[in-house]
Design an enzyme around this catalytic site. Sequence first.
Site, PDB file in Angstrom:
ATOM      1  N   ILE A 213       0.822  -1.224   0.000  1.00  0.00           N
ATOM      2  CA  ILE A 213       0.000   0.000   0.000  1.00  0.00           C
ATOM      3  C   ILE A 213       0.852   1.267   0.000  1.00  0.00           C
ATOM      4  O   ILE A 213       0.397   2.324  -0.443  1.00  0.00           O
ATOM      5  CB  ILE A 213      -1.000  -0.023   1.183  1.00  0.00           C
ATOM      6  CG1 ILE A 213      -2.202   0.863   0.893  1.00  0.00           C
ATOM      7  CG2 ILE A 213      -0.332   0.375   2.501  1.00  0.00           C
ATOM      8  CD1 ILE A 213      -3.388   0.622   1.806  1.00  0.00           C
TER       9      ILE A 213
ATOM     10  N   ASP B 166       1.574  -0.579   9.339  1.00  0.00           N
ATOM     11  CA  ASP B 166       1.835   0.670  10.058  1.00  0.00           C
ATOM     12  C   ASP B 166       3.334   1.014   9.995  1.00  0.00           C
ATOM     13  O   ASP B 166       3.715   2.145   9.645  1.00  0.00           O
ATOM     14  CB  ASP B 166       1.386   0.467  11.519  1.00  0.00           C
ATOM     15  CG  ASP B 166       1.196   1.746  12.288  1.00  0.00           C
ATOM     16  OD1 ASP B 166       1.369   2.834  11.708  1.00  0.00           O
ATOM     17  OD2 ASP B 166       0.864   1.657  13.487  1.00  0.00           O
TER      18      ASP B 166
ATOM     19  N   VAL C 147      -1.478  -8.889  12.796  1.00  0.00           N
ATOM     20  CA  VAL C 147      -1.174  -9.139  14.210  1.00  0.00           C
ATOM     21  C   VAL C 147      -2.443  -9.128  15.077  1.00  0.00           C
ATOM     22  O   VAL C 147      -2.526  -9.858  16.070  1.00  0.00           O
ATOM     23  CB  VAL C 147      -0.171  -8.063  14.706  1.00  0.00           C
ATOM     24  CG1 VAL C 147       0.040  -8.158  16.211  1.00  0.00           C
ATOM     25  CG2 VAL C 147       1.156  -8.216  13.996  1.00  0.00           C
TER      26      VAL C 147
HETATM   27  P1  ADP Z   1      -3.372  -5.210  12.334  1.00  0.00           P
HETATM   28  O1  ADP Z   1      -2.615  -4.928  13.596  1.00  0.00           O
HETATM   29  O2  ADP Z   1      -4.529  -4.247  12.096  1.00  0.00           O
HETATM   30  O3  ADP Z   1      -3.764  -6.640  12.206  1.00  0.00           O
HETATM   31  P2  ADP Z   1      -1.160  -5.576  10.441  1.00  0.00           P
HETATM   32  O4  ADP Z   1      -0.310  -4.519   9.842  1.00  0.00           O
HETATM   33  O5  ADP Z   1      -0.507  -6.594  11.319  1.00  0.00           O
HETATM   34  O6  ADP Z   1      -2.328  -4.787  11.196  1.00  0.00           O
HETATM   35  O7  ADP Z   1      -1.925  -6.341   9.300  1.00  0.00           O
HETATM   36  C1  ADP Z   1      -3.020  -5.806   8.585  1.00  0.00           C
HETATM   37  C2  ADP Z   1      -2.945  -6.258   7.142  1.00  0.00           C
HETATM   38  O8  ADP Z   1      -1.953  -5.487   6.471  1.00  0.00           O
HETATM   39  C3  ADP Z   1      -2.542  -7.726   6.971  1.00  0.00           C
HETATM   40  O9  ADP Z   1      -3.470  -8.336   6.076  1.00  0.00           O
HETATM   41  C4  ADP Z   1      -1.147  -7.654   6.352  1.00  0.00           C
HETATM   42  O10 ADP Z   1      -0.940  -8.725   5.432  1.00  0.00           O
HETATM   43  C5  ADP Z   1      -1.221  -6.328   5.613  1.00  0.00           C
HETATM   44  N1  ADP Z   1       0.047  -5.653   5.284  1.00  0.00           N
HETATM   45  C6  ADP Z   1       1.255  -5.740   5.878  1.00  0.00           C
HETATM   46  N2  ADP Z   1       2.154  -4.942   5.235  1.00  0.00           N
HETATM   47  C7  ADP Z   1       1.474  -4.324   4.227  1.00  0.00           C
HETATM   48  C8  ADP Z   1       1.822  -3.395   3.203  1.00  0.00           C
HETATM   49  N3  ADP Z   1       3.051  -2.899   3.066  1.00  0.00           N
HETATM   50  N4  ADP Z   1       0.844  -2.995   2.329  1.00  0.00           N
HETATM   51  C9  ADP Z   1      -0.417  -3.459   2.437  1.00  0.00           C
HETATM   52  N5  ADP Z   1      -0.811  -4.338   3.383  1.00  0.00           N
HETATM   53  C10 ADP Z   1       0.115  -4.767   4.262  1.00  0.00           C
END
Ligand code: ADP
Length: 170
Positions: free
Chosen positions: A12, A35, A121
Amino acid sequence: MFDRIEIIRGDITQIKVDAIVNAANTSLLGGGGVDGAIHRVAGKELYEECKGLKGCPTGSARLTKGYLLPAPFVIHAVGPVWRGGTSNEKALLASAYQSVLNIAVEHKLASLSFPNISTGVYGFPKQEAAGIAVITVINHLDNHQWPQKVVFVCYDEANYLIYQEMLSGL
Ligand code: ADP
């Protein structure tokens, strides 16, 4: 309607839309997953702006600039941690998506991209989370001009397949 929704597999932080959505935590001070990736690319000015916001409750969202990201704005949405499904998680996830959409209306943001909030997570079951995301977005687009376009950005293959199947079945 469905020309207003797109699904892509990717990172993203590389997407050029009016606002990318961050799956943030209540501190808004960064973390792992998407994040961490957003803060790394946006640079330390994003962290400084986030510090001034003094946090965000679960189910809500906050707007900042995008700094070094290709997208000019970031909407930081706080999804719920999955605690087995009996702690109002579904309503809180819908509320996180809805809060983002409300910000898009308020600021007339034409294009948004969402990550799969809470499905990393935070452990929200992916299929259920996708259903909530898609229904919330479709209901909103049915009744509003803004945003004109929503992109679901799936980073992991499991989510990508779930979203493809869900939107092809509509
Ligand atoms: P949360 O704590 O809300 O679960 P995470 O970041 O651990 O947040 O994961 C939320 C989603 O973001 C997951 O489906 C993960 O695969 C995805 N994700 C991780 N890195 C990226 C990225 N660079 N771009 C888009 N989605 C991502």
